[in-house]
Design a protein around this motif. Structure first.
Motif, PDB file in Angstrom:
ATOM      1  N   HIS A  96       6.850  -8.244  -4.821  1.00 28.08           N
ATOM      2  CA  HIS A  96       6.369  -7.619  -6.070  1.00 28.08           C
ATOM      3  C   HIS A  96       7.538  -7.034  -6.871  1.00 28.08           C
ATOM      4  N   GLU A 110       3.674  -0.128  -3.049  1.00 27.57           N
ATOM      5  CA  GLU A 110       4.253  -1.117  -2.134  1.00 27.57           C
ATOM      6  C   GLU A 110       5.615  -1.595  -2.620  1.00 27.57           C
ATOM      7  N   HIS A 168       6.983  -6.967   2.622  1.00 29.38           N
ATOM      8  CA  HIS A 168       5.741  -6.501   1.987  1.00 29.38           C
ATOM      9  C   HIS A 168       5.114  -5.379   2.801  1.00 29.38           C
ATOM     10  N   CYS A 169       4.121  -4.710   2.185  1.00 29.09           N
ATOM     11  CA  CYS A 169       3.266  -3.751   2.891  1.00 29.09           C
ATOM     12  C   CYS A 169       1.829  -4.257   2.812  1.00 29.09           C
TER      13      CYS A 169
HETATM   14 ZN   LIG Z   1       2.768  -7.556  -0.986  1.00 30.61          ZN
END
Ligand SMILES: [Zn+2]
Length: 272
Positions: A96, A110, A168-169
């Motif tokens: 992102h 995130e 990522h989270c």
């Molecule tokens: Zn993500």
């Protein structure tokens, strides 16, 4: 099949080393030329000579602008000691960014966690001689086109990258008790990608004293890049314990160290 993969990785590495040697020769040649020209300029009295109308002052300005350009790129990792190249190039992709925060919960974004860990991973890699290509190094980029999934895959595929890692989270609002790290390769991944995923998962689990199960999944950045590729879901932003860890710099450093150890181990063991 595996043997062919490693041979091709070896050939790429040899090609990169040859390119770097040529680049170094060119750099030293250019530096020598510049010094020679400067000596001649002083000897001939400055302006009315080989630079034509461009006097020594103009030349200084041109040098200055390139120096400014170099120093701004160095500033991005000013605390990073750069080691001699070990021949491996890693694409680090903080998931992102910019106007896409990814998932968010209780004020934690995130994209900010992904970037914080990615920058720590970048620094560890650079300090240990890896070349690093970041899909982005800030979340304030005004050019969103650079952050599309297509762009990230194209960047890696066109940059002679050995390994790709996306950070990522996770999120699961239906059950906030769900927590933990998960690591993904493409559902129909190559043997090399699966080995890469298992190596990094083991290193992360060891560094964080946690479990890090490996799954196959159809994520674009694991499916559409041409080198071994993994996506790490570093925990669940919806889980209070994981969310607290995400904001802890010591935890961020451990996560980066785990990923780094896995990448280094995979390169040394399986690429050679
Ligand atoms: Zn993500």
């Amino acid at each position: 099949m595996v043997r062919k993969k490693y041979n091709s990785a070896y050939a790429r590495k040899a090609l990169k080393l040859r390119r770097r040697r040529r680049a170094r020769l060119f750099m030293f040649g250019s530096l020598f030329s510049v010094i020679l020209v400067m000596i001649m300029t002083f000897a001939l009295g400055g302006s009315d000579n080989i630079f034509g109308e461009r006097n020594f002052g103009d030349y200084s300005q041109i040098s200055g602008s390139s120096i400014n350009f170099s120093s701004s790129s160095v500033e991005q990792s000013s605390d990073t000691q750069v080691a001699a190249s070990n021949g491996y190039t890693i694409c680090v992709d903080p998931g992102h960014g910019f106007d896409d925060p990814g998932t968010s919960y209780d004020g934690v974004l995130e994209s900010e966690i992904n970037l914080a860990v990615a920058l720590k991973l970048r620094d560890l890699l650079v300090q240990n001689g890896f070349e690093v290509i970041m899909t982005h190094e800030t979340n304030s980029s005004p050019d969103i086109s650079l952050l599309s999934l297509d762009s990230r895959c194209q960047l890696a595929n066109s940059s002679d990258v050995d390994l790709y890692i996306s950070l990522h989270c996770n999120s699961y609002e239906d059950d906030e008790s769900v927590s933990g790290i998960r690591l993904y390769h493409y559902t129909h991944a190559s043997e090399a990608s699966i080995q890469y995923a298992e190596t990094v998962a083991a290193a992360i689990a060891s560094e964080l004293d946690a479990t890090c199960p490996v799954f196959g999944e159809n994520y674009q950045v694991t499916r559409e890049v041409s080198m071994p590729s993994i996506l790490v879901e570093m925990g669940f932003i919806t889980n209070e314990g994981d969310r607290t860890l995400f904001q802890d710099e010591a935890w961020q450093e451990k996560m980066a160290a785990g990923a780094f150890n896995g990448i280094k181990s995979y390169c040394e063991t399986y690429i050679g």
